[in-house]
Write an enzyme that holds these catalytic residues in place. Structure first.
Site, PDB file in Angstrom:
ATOM      1  N   GLU A 159      -1.614 -35.424  -2.049  1.00  0.00           N
ATOM      2  CA  GLU A 159      -1.554 -35.622  -0.587  1.00  0.00           C
ATOM      3  C   GLU A 159      -0.784 -36.893  -0.257  1.00  0.00           C
ATOM      4  O   GLU A 159      -0.022 -36.937   0.704  1.00  0.00           O
ATOM      5  CB  GLU A 159      -2.956 -35.641   0.030  1.00  0.00           C
ATOM      6  CG  GLU A 159      -3.841 -34.432  -0.298  1.00  0.00           C
ATOM      7  CD  GLU A 159      -3.191 -33.067  -0.077  1.00  0.00           C
ATOM      8  OE1 GLU A 159      -2.232 -32.970   0.719  1.00  0.00           O
ATOM      9  OE2 GLU A 159      -3.651 -32.091  -0.712  1.00  0.00           O
ATOM     10  N   GLU A 179      -2.599 -27.693   9.813  1.00  0.00           N
ATOM     11  CA  GLU A 179      -1.682 -26.849   9.055  1.00  0.00           C
ATOM     12  C   GLU A 179      -2.363 -25.497   8.803  1.00  0.00           C
ATOM     13  O   GLU A 179      -3.533 -25.499   8.421  1.00  0.00           O
ATOM     14  CB  GLU A 179      -1.303 -27.490   7.727  1.00  0.00           C
ATOM     15  CG  GLU A 179      -0.181 -26.719   7.047  1.00  0.00           C
ATOM     16  CD  GLU A 179       0.251 -27.333   5.706  1.00  0.00           C
ATOM     17  OE1 GLU A 179      -0.345 -28.323   5.252  1.00  0.00           O
ATOM     18  OE2 GLU A 179       1.173 -26.779   5.111  1.00  0.00           O
ATOM     19  N   GLU A 202       5.518 -27.894  -0.879  1.00  0.00           N
ATOM     20  CA  GLU A 202       4.369 -27.700  -1.781  1.00  0.00           C
ATOM     21  C   GLU A 202       4.809 -27.606  -3.246  1.00  0.00           C
ATOM     22  O   GLU A 202       4.190 -28.208  -4.116  1.00  0.00           O
ATOM     23  CB  GLU A 202       3.552 -26.480  -1.360  1.00  0.00           C
ATOM     24  CG  GLU A 202       2.848 -26.644  -0.004  1.00  0.00           C
ATOM     25  CD  GLU A 202       1.898 -27.827   0.079  1.00  0.00           C
ATOM     26  OE1 GLU A 202       1.589 -28.430  -0.976  1.00  0.00           O
ATOM     27  OE2 GLU A 202       1.477 -28.161   1.210  1.00  0.00           O
ATOM     28  N   GLY A 214      -8.420 -27.862  -0.307  1.00  0.00           N
ATOM     29  CA  GLY A 214      -8.758 -29.049  -1.090  1.00  0.00           C
ATOM     30  C   GLY A 214      -8.596 -30.315  -0.261  1.00  0.00           C
ATOM     31  O   GLY A 214      -9.509 -31.137  -0.186  1.00  0.00           O
ATOM     32  N   ALA A 215      -7.429 -30.448   0.363  1.00  0.00           N
ATOM     33  CA  ALA A 215      -7.161 -31.645   1.150  1.00  0.00           C
ATOM     34  C   ALA A 215      -5.900 -31.437   1.970  1.00  0.00           C
ATOM     35  O   ALA A 215      -5.155 -30.487   1.740  1.00  0.00           O
ATOM     36  CB  ALA A 215      -6.986 -32.856   0.241  1.00  0.00           C
ATOM     37  N   MET A 216      -5.657 -32.362   2.910  1.00  0.00           N
ATOM     38  CA  MET A 216      -4.546 -32.207   3.854  1.00  0.00           C
ATOM     39  C   MET A 216      -3.861 -33.542   4.102  1.00  0.00           C
ATOM     40  O   MET A 216      -4.513 -34.545   4.340  1.00  0.00           O
ATOM     41  CB  MET A 216      -5.099 -31.606   5.153  1.00  0.00           C
ATOM     42  CG  MET A 216      -4.074 -31.440   6.250  1.00  0.00           C
ATOM     43  SD  MET A 216      -2.790 -30.253   5.761  1.00  0.00           S
ATOM     44  CE  MET A 216      -1.408 -30.864   6.726  1.00  0.00           C
ATOM     45  N   ASN A 249      -2.166 -35.060   6.502  1.00  0.00           N
ATOM     46  CA  ASN A 249      -1.846 -35.581   7.837  1.00  0.00           C
ATOM     47  C   ASN A 249      -1.311 -37.014   7.760  1.00  0.00           C
ATOM     48  O   ASN A 249      -1.844 -37.843   7.034  1.00  0.00           O
ATOM     49  CB  ASN A 249      -3.104 -35.592   8.705  1.00  0.00           C
ATOM     50  CG  ASN A 249      -3.903 -34.325   8.567  1.00  0.00           C
ATOM     51  OD1 ASN A 249      -3.435 -33.259   8.931  1.00  0.00           O
ATOM     52  ND2 ASN A 249      -5.097 -34.416   7.989  1.00  0.00           N
TER      53      ASN A 249
HETATM   54  N1  BES Z   1      -0.860 -28.942   2.767  1.00  0.00           N
HETATM   55  C1  BES Z   1      -1.879 -28.534   1.867  1.00  0.00           C
HETATM   56  C2  BES Z   1      -3.165 -28.197   2.541  1.00  0.00           C
HETATM   57  C3  BES Z   1      -3.176 -26.877   3.264  1.00  0.00           C
HETATM   58  C4  BES Z   1      -3.143 -25.714   2.585  1.00  0.00           C
HETATM   59  C5  BES Z   1      -3.249 -26.787   4.621  1.00  0.00           C
HETATM   60  C6  BES Z   1      -3.192 -24.497   3.251  1.00  0.00           C
HETATM   61  C7  BES Z   1      -3.271 -25.599   5.278  1.00  0.00           C
HETATM   62  C8  BES Z   1      -3.258 -24.433   4.610  1.00  0.00           C
HETATM   63  C9  BES Z   1      -2.177 -29.621   0.835  1.00  0.00           C
HETATM   64  O1  BES Z   1      -1.151 -30.509   0.608  1.00  0.00           O
HETATM   65  C10 BES Z   1      -2.423 -28.922  -0.467  1.00  0.00           C
HETATM   66  O2  BES Z   1      -1.523 -28.351  -0.996  1.00  0.00           O
HETATM   67  N2  BES Z   1      -3.653 -28.967  -0.954  1.00  0.00           N
HETATM   68  C11 BES Z   1      -4.069 -28.264  -2.142  1.00  0.00           C
HETATM   69  C12 BES Z   1      -4.342 -29.196  -3.288  1.00  0.00           C
HETATM   70  C13 BES Z   1      -3.138 -29.566  -4.075  1.00  0.00           C
HETATM   71  C14 BES Z   1      -3.481 -30.529  -5.176  1.00  0.00           C
HETATM   72  C15 BES Z   1      -2.384 -28.401  -4.631  1.00  0.00           C
HETATM   73  C16 BES Z   1      -5.338 -27.546  -1.775  1.00  0.00           C
HETATM   74  O3  BES Z   1      -5.899 -27.862  -0.725  1.00  0.00           O
HETATM   75  O4  BES Z   1      -5.750 -26.679  -2.521  1.00  0.00           O
HETATM   76 ZN    ZN Z   2       0.338 -29.814  -0.686  1.00  0.00          ZN
END
Ligand code: BES
Ligand code: ZN
Length: 855
Positions: free
Chosen positions: A295, A126, A317, A258-260, A262
């Site tokens: 996630e 992503e 999101e 932070g995390a993904m 998939n």
């Molecule tokens: N889908 C995102 C990760 C992501 C963000 C991928 C930007 C590519 C580009 C994931 O679900 C996400 O939102 N992660 C947040 C943490 C969340 C608790 C808000 C993050 O990584 O900060």
């Molecule tokens: Zn997210």
């Protein structure tokens, strides 16, 4: 703007994909320097698109080996971003694309696509990383089932979906759920799992695994527990169960975000998985709980129902943030969680909305999509859903969500689809509410009152200041939760949600015994800035009596803000009102310690700067810091006995537990300690640092010492104890910079950037140094300009390695317009210097351009 600047993508240009994908087969032969990726992709014409269009495949940095369509070699030559096969070279109906490419994961410092992190292969696709793995229509409205074969000598080989076979040197995975390419993932490494099982409400037996490096196994228990609670919660509250036989989570050291989410294979920044009492703080535990849930929740809100295009990003999101906030409120204390969420909203999203990077929750255009994973898309997006929930009620929300899942499961949907399910499920007309998605800027809500002896009238007026590209703003549909408090502190009218739809409206309350005190925007019912000229007596009365805990906390926060503003702008000396009110609150042992900890916290320096700017002043970070310090010293002096009592009583005997109750006690204890250290020269903090058996108290004690200019010995001790631990070392780096006195902050950052353990290629470590300086406002904005120069130097260096991470950090400069001409000129010089750099990434080019071009 330079004429080389890449073109913007516009929402209004959306067109459906001409070719859809029925099935994807991928084979990876892993090798750090030369990985081979073979693909077989079944394409068919999209019946909903104009016929006779070419096939456009995205691809970046791929070394082509072979490519064919139905066995016939492809002759078209790739350009810098992909490959176009003319319509004339395509079969009339469905066809098989086959290709082989070579990529170099060990040279991938951008951490997008397939890369190597300390010997472990992993992916981040992503938003547009899949095109760095193989040729593909890399857009979220193309969804397909994937079958993946991995060939490697590494012991653990993972991809999405269910395991479909394995042998020496290979493994296969099958994901039956059609998914967009951004949800593809692959991991290979010498990993160990902590395993558990979960039985879904439908009776599906799911294998759960958290994969980590050898030696980290003892730090996975909390994440596993949070995962099982998330799975149960989504079944109970949203009726959504998991849909594969395995759910894998992997902890990776080098990760931009932070995390993904998939599909079936969530990949996490190690800092949001690994925790034990000795090395992780209460905040770390809470972050892990929240991000594991977030996630996991994407499995339904994001994966089963994905986004049609990246302009719909908040569809997944914003909704998933709202869901993780609800989950945290259920797991912990709902009002305390709301206060924490509101603080984040204001610190990050209001800040963004007030500056050159302001944009709507649904932007109309972008240059680089990675730059739009913002507080506005996330936090404001979640607030819009919170408002919808409030407007339609619990039953309406439940009905709308049922309809959303029924109608759109398997779809690549839009924000418009989302609002429509609320209309269709509840019969409400949300035409005006949709404006929230398209209009940027934080509305101001002006509150005025009238009392004629019997009837009370509350007048609400709204106004949204201009933002870049949006000079004129229309009125929004704003739910304003209001309650009335009597002079004796009793509630005269319970919470009522007033709906403001025009520029101004009045609401009357009859049959009141006495002039009431209005508690406005209870629970922070809308993401707006309230302008309500209350006296400090009124605010103190709300702080003492408001029946809504969030509004009660807000009253104390506003009281402190008013005092600090007056200290900065009029050199006022704080009176005893605030500390008297706090003394009563602190000694009320019926109040949740976590709530009291928040009540004892002063508004941050950034928040104060923003508030002063909104009030028409030019904030001086040096003066703000000094005023906040002076008020903290006065609080320490006036409240010494209750603070000392709390410090002694709020210990947590027995073994450490990360639960919310214990964490709340520690939060209050450490707030007290931070203030008391200004009285006792750090004696209590030194003793606590020496005796603490958990990272929360050890770090809190050390930080309290740094804040009073002490703690050098503890800094050395901390390093000796933790030098082999990457996650704890990040704290060691960051604390020294965040808590440094303004004059020494940049020097501290410079010397830490020269430390042998500094590694700018690791995003966590980079943030722990460069990001930490930006979190020390008086240091970063020191009039010498050294802080600006340091950050700009590192942005330029990091941009060459990792554009996404560098561009994110560039938001340190987004507040430049608040400041005085001297500071503005210094920041401008640095932004110009970044912009003039040759080979600037598209990511950084867009960010710096947006910040400069609004000047
Ligand atoms: N889908 C995102 C990760 C992501 C963000 C991928 C930007 C590519 C580009 C994931 O679900 C996400 O939102 N992660 C947040 C943490 C969340 C608790 C808000 C993050 O990584 O900060
Ligand atoms: Zn997210």
């Amino acid at each position: 703007m330079k004429d080389t600047s890449p073109a913007a993508i516009h929402l209004s240009d959306y067109a459906p994909p001409p070719w859809l994908v029925d099935r994807v087969h991928l084979t990876f032969r892993l090798n750090p320097g030369a990985t081979r990726v073979r693909s077989r992709i079944r394409f068919r014409p999209n019946p909903d698109a104009a016929p006779g269009q070419p096939l456009r495949l995205d691809g970046e940095g791929l070394t082509p080996i072979t490519a064919s369509i139905d066995g016939t070699p492809v002759t078209a030559a790739p350009d810098a971003t992909g490959l176009t096969i003319p319509a004339a070279d395509l079969p009339a109906g469905a066809f098989d694309w086959q290709a082989e490419v070579e990529i170099a994961p060990d040279a991938n410092t951008a951490l997008e696509g397939l890369y190597v992190s300390r010997g472990m292969f992993c992916t981040q696709c992503e938003a547009e990383g899949f095109r760095r793995i193989t040729w593909y229509p890399d857009r979220p409205d193309v969804m397909a089932p994937f079958r993946v074969r991995i060939e490697s000598d590494l012991p653990v080989l993972l991809s999405n979906g269910n395991p479909a076979g394995a042998g020496p040197g290979w493994a296969e995975w099958d994901d039956p759920h059609p998914k967009p390419s951004y949800l593809f993932a692959l991991v290979a490494g010498d990993l160990v799992a902590t395993s558990d099982r979960f039985t879904t409400a439908q009776g599906r037996d799911v294998a759960l695994n958290i994969w980590v490096r050898k030696g980290d196994e003892h730090r996975t228990a909390y994440a596993m527990d949070a995962l099982k609670r998330s799975m149960r919660w989504d079944e109970e509250v949203y009726g959504r169960a998991y849909d594969l036989d395995v759910f894998n989570i992997v902890a990776v050291d080098d990760f931009n975000m932070g995390a993904m989410e998939n599909k079936g294979l969530n990949i996490f920044n190690a800092r949001y998985v690994l925790a034990d009492p000795a090395s992780a703080t209460d905040t770390d535990f809470a972050n892990i709980e929240r991000i594991i849930a977030h996630e996991y929740f994407h499995n339904w809100t994001g994966n089963r129902i994905t986004c049609r295009d990246w302009f719909q990003l908040s569809l997944k999101e914003g909704l998933t943030v709202y869901r993780d906030q609800q989950f945290m409120a259920d797991m912990r204390s709902a009002p305390v969680q709301r206060i924490a969420d509101v603080l984040t909203l204001r610190a990050r999203q209001f800040r963004e909305d007030a500056g050159p990077l302001a944009h709507p929750v649904q932007p109309a255009s972008y240059v680089e999509i990675n730059n739009f994973y913002t507080a506005t898309v996330y936090e404001k997006g979640a607030e819009l859903i919170r408002m919808l929930h409030l407007l339609v009620g619990d039953d309406g929300y439940r009905a709308a969500l049922e309809l959303y899942f029924d109608r759109h499961d398997g779809d690549a949907a839009t924000i418009d689809d989302w609002v429509r399910v609320f209309e269709d499920a509840t019969g409400r007309d949300l035409t005006q509410f949709r404006r929230w998605y398209a209009q940027a800027g934080t509305p101001r809500l002006r509150v005025t009152e009238d009392w004629d002896g019997a009837r009370y009238t509350l007048t609400l007026a709204q106004h949204t200041p201009p933002t870049p590209g949006q000079p004129d703003k229309a009125p929004l549909h704003i739910p304003v939760a209001v309650g009335l408090i009597g002079p004796d502190g009793a509630e005269l009218a319970p919470t009522r949600v007033l709906e403001l739809t025009g520029a101004e409206a009045s609401f009357t309350f009859d049959d009141l015994r006495a002039r009431p005190l209005a508690s406005v925007l209870r629970g922070v019912s809308a993401p707006v800035i309230v302008e309500h000229n209350l006296t400090s007596e009124d605010r103190a009365a709300l702080l003492a009596h408001d029946t809504d805990p969030v509004a009660r906390w807000q009253a104390g926060h506003d009281l402190a803000r008013d005092i600090l503003h007056a200290m900065v702008t009029e050199n006022a000396r704080p009176g005893p009102d605030y500390t008297d009110a706090l003394a009563r609150l602190l000694s009320d042992d019926t109040l949740d310690p976590a709530f009291r900890a928040f009540a004892l916290g002063l508004p941050g320096e950034e928040t104060l700067a923003q508030g002063l700017h909104e009030a028409g002043h030019t904030p001086d970070p040096t003066a703000i810091h000094a005023a906040r310090e002076a008020l903290a010293r006065q609080m320490a002096e006036a409240l010494e006995p209750p603070l000392a009592r709390l410090f002694a009583e709020m210990d947590t005997p027995g073994p450490y537990s990360p639960d919310a109750t214990a964490a709340g006690r520690r939060a209050l204890r450490l707030r007290a300690l931070s203030l008391l250290s200004r009285r006792d020269g750090g004696a209590r903090a030194r003793a606590l640092f020496a005796s603490a058996d958990n990272m929360t108290e050890a770090l809190g004690a050390w930080a309290a010492l740094l804040q009073i200019g002490a703690g050098a010995e503890e800094t050395a001790t901390f390093y000796r104890r933790w030098q082999g631990d990457r996650l704890v070392l990040d704290k060691w780096f960051a604390q020294q910079i965040v808590n440094a006195p303004a004059e020494r902050a940049t020097a501290a950052a410079e010397s830490l950037a020269a430390h042998p353990d500094f590694d700018p290629k690791n995003p966590n470590r980079f943030r722990a140094v460069v990001g930490a300086l930006a979190m020390n406002p008086a240091g970063f904005h020191h009039p010498s300009g050294a802080g600006y120069r340091f950050v700009a130097d590192w942005l330029i260096r990091l941009d060459a390695l990792n554009p996404q991470a560098a561009a994110r950090q560039s938001t340190a400069f987004e507040t430049w317009a608040r400041y005085d001409p001297a500071r503005r000129a210094l920041i401008r010089t640095e932004l110009d210097r970044i912009r003039a750099h040759p080979r600037l990434s598209r990511d950084m080019g867009e960010m710096v351009g947006r910040m400069l071009d609004s000047a």
